[in-house]
Design a protein around this motif. Structure first.
Motif, PDB file in Angstrom:
ATOM      1  N   VAL A  64       1.186 -31.112  27.067  1.00 56.41           N
ATOM      2  CA  VAL A  64       0.279 -29.986  27.304  1.00 56.41           C
ATOM      3  C   VAL A  64       1.061 -28.678  27.290  1.00 56.41           C
ATOM      4  O   VAL A  64       2.126 -28.566  27.894  1.00 56.41           O
ATOM      5  N   ARG A  65       0.514 -27.681  26.594  1.00 56.40           N
ATOM      6  CA  ARG A  65       1.135 -26.364  26.549  1.00 56.40           C
ATOM      7  C   ARG A  65       0.080 -25.305  26.861  1.00 56.40           C
ATOM      8  O   ARG A  65      -1.091 -25.447  26.497  1.00 56.40           O
ATOM      9  N   ILE A  66       0.491 -24.250  27.524  1.00 54.35           N
ATOM     10  CA  ILE A  66      -0.399 -23.147  27.888  1.00 54.35           C
ATOM     11  C   ILE A  66      -0.115 -21.967  26.961  1.00 54.35           C
ATOM     12  O   ILE A  66       1.049 -21.577  26.803  1.00 54.35           O
ATOM     13  N   PRO A  67      -1.143 -21.378  26.329  1.00 57.96           N
ATOM     14  CA  PRO A  67      -0.900 -20.184  25.498  1.00 57.96           C
ATOM     15  C   PRO A  67      -0.317 -19.049  26.335  1.00 57.96           C
ATOM     16  O   PRO A  67      -0.769 -18.784  27.441  1.00 57.96           O
ATOM     17  N   VAL A  68       0.682 -18.378  25.805  1.00 55.50           N
ATOM     18  CA  VAL A  68       1.364 -17.286  26.508  1.00 55.50           C
ATOM     19  C   VAL A  68       1.103 -15.989  25.761  1.00 55.50           C
ATOM     20  O   VAL A  68       1.339 -15.899  24.551  1.00 55.50           O
ATOM     21  N   SER A  69       0.578 -14.997  26.472  1.00 58.80           N
ATOM     22  CA  SER A  69       0.354 -13.680  25.884  1.00 58.80           C
ATOM     23  C   SER A  69       0.801 -12.626  26.880  1.00 58.80           C
ATOM     24  O   SER A  69       0.494 -12.705  28.067  1.00 58.80           O
ATOM     25  N   GLY A  70       1.521 -11.631  26.394  1.00 53.13           N
ATOM     26  CA  GLY A  70       1.999 -10.567  27.275  1.00 53.13           C
ATOM     27  C   GLY A  70       3.360 -10.887  27.867  1.00 53.13           C
ATOM     28  O   GLY A  70       4.008 -11.897  27.534  1.00 53.13           O
ATOM     29  N   THR A  71       3.784  -9.994  28.770  1.00 53.36           N
ATOM     30  CA  THR A  71       5.103 -10.142  29.390  1.00 53.36           C
ATOM     31  C   THR A  71       5.027 -10.010  30.909  1.00 53.36           C
ATOM     32  O   THR A  71       6.050  -9.785  31.554  1.00 53.36           O
ATOM     33  N   ASP A  72       3.818 -10.122  31.497  1.00 58.18           N
ATOM     34  CA  ASP A  72       3.700  -9.964  32.942  1.00 58.18           C
ATOM     35  C   ASP A  72       4.117 -11.241  33.654  1.00 58.18           C
ATOM     36  O   ASP A  72       4.583 -12.209  33.039  1.00 58.18           O
ATOM     37  N   GLU A  73       3.950 -11.232  34.999  1.00 58.69           N
ATOM     38  CA  GLU A  73       4.405 -12.374  35.795  1.00 58.69           C
ATOM     39  C   GLU A  73       3.651 -13.652  35.446  1.00 58.69           C
ATOM     40  O   GLU A  73       4.237 -14.740  35.421  1.00 58.69           O
ATOM     41  N   ILE A  74       2.333 -13.538  35.149  1.00 57.91           N
ATOM     42  CA  ILE A  74       1.561 -14.718  34.783  1.00 57.91           C
ATOM     43  C   ILE A  74       2.069 -15.294  33.470  1.00 57.91           C
ATOM     44  O   ILE A  74       2.192 -16.520  33.312  1.00 57.91           O
ATOM     45  N   ALA A  75       2.371 -14.412  32.512  1.00 63.21           N
ATOM     46  CA  ALA A  75       2.902 -14.884  31.235  1.00 63.21           C
ATOM     47  C   ALA A  75       4.256 -15.558  31.427  1.00 63.21           C
ATOM     48  O   ALA A  75       4.554 -16.592  30.804  1.00 63.21           O
ATOM     49  N   ARG A  76       5.087 -14.980  32.294  1.00 66.54           N
ATOM     50  CA  ARG A  76       6.396 -15.598  32.553  1.00 66.54           C
ATOM     51  C   ARG A  76       6.229 -16.950  33.235  1.00 66.54           C
ATOM     52  O   ARG A  76       6.957 -17.906  32.945  1.00 66.54           O
ATOM     53  N   LEU A  77       5.247 -17.034  34.165  1.00 64.30           N
ATOM     54  CA  LEU A  77       4.986 -18.310  34.826  1.00 64.30           C
ATOM     55  C   LEU A  77       4.520 -19.355  33.818  1.00 64.30           C
ATOM     56  O   LEU A  77       4.965 -20.507  33.852  1.00 64.30           O
ATOM     57  N   SER A  78       3.635 -18.954  32.897  1.00 65.40           N
ATOM     58  CA  SER A  78       3.155 -19.885  31.876  1.00 65.40           C
ATOM     59  C   SER A  78       4.297 -20.330  30.963  1.00 65.40           C
ATOM     60  O   SER A  78       4.406 -21.511  30.621  1.00 65.40           O
ATOM     61  N   ALA A  79       5.149 -19.374  30.572  1.00 66.05           N
ATOM     62  CA  ALA A  79       6.286 -19.732  29.724  1.00 66.05           C
ATOM     63  C   ALA A  79       7.241 -20.677  30.448  1.00 66.05           C
ATOM     64  O   ALA A  79       7.755 -21.641  29.864  1.00 66.05           O
ATOM     65  N   SER A  80       7.466 -20.410  31.742  1.00 67.30           N
ATOM     66  CA  SER A  80       8.341 -21.298  32.520  1.00 67.30           C
ATOM     67  C   SER A  80       7.726 -22.691  32.649  1.00 67.30           C
ATOM     68  O   SER A  80       8.438 -23.699  32.575  1.00 67.30           O
ATOM     69  N   PHE A  81       6.391 -22.739  32.829  1.00 65.84           N
ATOM     70  CA  PHE A  81       5.728 -24.046  32.917  1.00 65.84           C
ATOM     71  C   PHE A  81       5.865 -24.802  31.595  1.00 65.84           C
ATOM     72  O   PHE A  81       6.143 -26.010  31.588  1.00 65.84           O
ATOM     73  N   ASN A  82       5.679 -24.089  30.478  1.00 64.15           N
ATOM     74  CA  ASN A  82       5.836 -24.746  29.175  1.00 64.15           C
ATOM     75  C   ASN A  82       7.262 -25.252  28.977  1.00 64.15           C
ATOM     76  O   ASN A  82       7.480 -26.352  28.459  1.00 64.15           O
TER      77      ASN A  82
END
Length: 463
Positions: free
Chosen positions: A209-227
């Motif tokens: 499972v992968r989460i789409p990442v858009s932007g550079t805010d904390e939520i995007a960083r959290l999603s990228a870290s989760f991926n």
């Protein structure tokens, strides 16, 4: 409800329900408080400006009034006047004379105007109980005049302002609630995706499972870290499966050979047909060799499978002494090794680094039987060279993979884990290792480890 009770209730509400509900509530409360503060401030500013304008109007009227008419036509009970306002003369003995409804004097404040001074502004009442705004100024020595206007206009204006500001505040609260809900939905949508992904992984163990990442805010960083985390876990899971599959494949051959030899020995004993002593000895030697191969394979698997928590503690050590110990062990196994070592101090695990160096020497000795193995250490670079046939260039990228063995080495002893252990041990010490064909023939393994020429404990003692 007092302020502390309201804050406590809001705090309890904010800690209940979902994160979206709490965020909506907090945004609504914050905006509502801001609107209420602005409305309250506007109310008091408007009230102050209206009062100031009224004071200015009363003061100008008092200064421009016909003083002669006021002095000669006023009465103690108040006589009708030619203007809409009201004025009362205050004498030094406390008596008054008025045109219009008499104004009750405030002797503590108004008596100051019996002599020239700044105007006195205050709220007051007439004798018939009407609330008025009063400005008292000096009329002449020993006499003050109190000019007043009713407060009805200001009261009506402030009531209308209060109703308007209250309506604006109510609409603002509703708008804040809607905005808070919209903001919470938009802001927490990635968190919701992340939550659903985690729940899906917990239920299905699907690490793809992968989460789409858009932007550079904390939520995007959290999603990228989760991926990145799920990708690392998927890779670890795949490596674990591959290790189990490769281990099973490698264990199958010695186990099959052991079972065949033991079955042959058992049938010989059960049928009473004794084997030839030489054949029996060869079978037992083969069984012993297979047990030794199994022991080596299991030890290598344990070495590779140990986790970070089982890793050997890293300390500062003399790497040249570690290499010397590994060379002595290789010589006991029959390898012919020549060395050229210079001091080098590293931080790592002595046992794992010695095992890595020994594996490099054993590998070199295996591919150059009867030849010398050259071991050299200079400025943190260890080289182990053999004089064997070398390796085809297309095989060099695979030499540190688990269970990989060159086709030309299929008949040689080994499990295919020796160089994988070397790569793991060197990586744990923060170094690099590579294998290449040496100029003039043979192969050369190069190990680079970070360190110093002088032990830190010794350099600390130097003046």
């Amino acid at each position: 409800m007092n302020g502390s009770g309201l804050r406590a209730r809001l705090s309890r509400l904010a800690t209940r329900g979902s994160l979206r509900t709490r965020l909506t509530l907090l945004v609504t409360v914050a905006v509502a408080l801001a609107i209420a503060m602005c409305a309250g401030l506007s109310y008091f500013i408007l009230q102050d400006r209206l009062r100031g304008n009224l004071d200015m109007t009363i003061e100008e009227s008092a200064k421009e009034s016909d003083r002669g008419y006021l002095e000669h036509n006023c009465t103690p009970t108040g006589s009708p006047g030619p203007f809409d306002g009201m004025a009362t003369l205050l004498f030094a003995d406390g008596t008054t004379c008025s045109i219009g409804p008499p104004i009750k004097p405030d002797y503590e404040l108004d008596m100051a105007a019996l002599k020239p001074c700044d105007p006195v502004y205050r709220y007051g009442t007439t004798r018939d109980g009407k609330q008025v705004r009063v400005v008292t100024i000096n009329f002449k020595p020993g006499v003050a005049v109190m000019e007043a206007r009713p407060l009805g206009y200001i009261k009506r204006t402030m009531q209308m302002a209060a109703l308007m500001l209250g309506g604006i505040t109510a609409l603002g609260v509703l708008g804040a609630a809607w905005a808070g809900l919209a903001i919470s939905r938009a802001a927490l949508r990635p968190v919701g995706d992340l939550t659903r992904a985690v729940e899906h992984i917990a239920q299905t163990e699907d690490l793809g499972v992968r989460i789409p990442v858009s932007g550079t805010d904390e939520i995007a960083r959290l999603s990228a870290s989760f991926n990145a985390m799920t990708a690392a876990l998927a890779g670890s899971q795949e490596r674990q499966k591959q290790l189990v599959a490769d281990a099973g494949h490698e264990l199958r051959t010695p186990l099959t050979t052991l079972r065949t030899n033991i079955d042959l020995l058992l049938r010989s004993e059960q049928t009473g047909r004794s084997l030839d002593p030489g054949a029996k000895e060869r079978l037992l030697v083969n069984v012993k060799a297979q047990f030794a191969e199994l022991s080596t394979l299991v030890a290598d698997l344990l070495q590779l499978a140990r986790g970070d928590t089982d890793r050997e503690p890293h300390v500062e050590l003399a790497f040249h002494q570690v290499v010397t110990a590994a060379v002595e062990r290789a010589r006991l196994r029959g390898a012919e090794v020549v060395t050229d070592l210079s001091p080098w101090y590293v931080v790592g695990g002595a046992t794992s680094l010695e095992r890595a160096v020994l594996n490099l020497i054993d590998n070199a000795a295996k591919f150059s039987p009867g030849g010398q193995v050259e071991v050299k250490l200079r400025d943190g670079r260890l080289t182990v060279r053999d004089h064997g046939p070398g390796l085809p260039e297309e095989e060099l990228p695979h030499v540190f993979e688990r269970f990989w063995r060159s086709p030309s080495a299929r008949g040689l002893p080994g499990s295919g884990l020796g160089l994988a252990i070397v790569a793991q041990s060197v990586a744990e010490a923060g170094g690099e290792v590579r294998l290449a064909n040496a100029p003039g023939g043979g192969a050369i393994a190069t190990m680079d480890l970070p360190g110093t020429l002088i032990r830190h404990s010794e350099s600390d003692k130097s003046p």
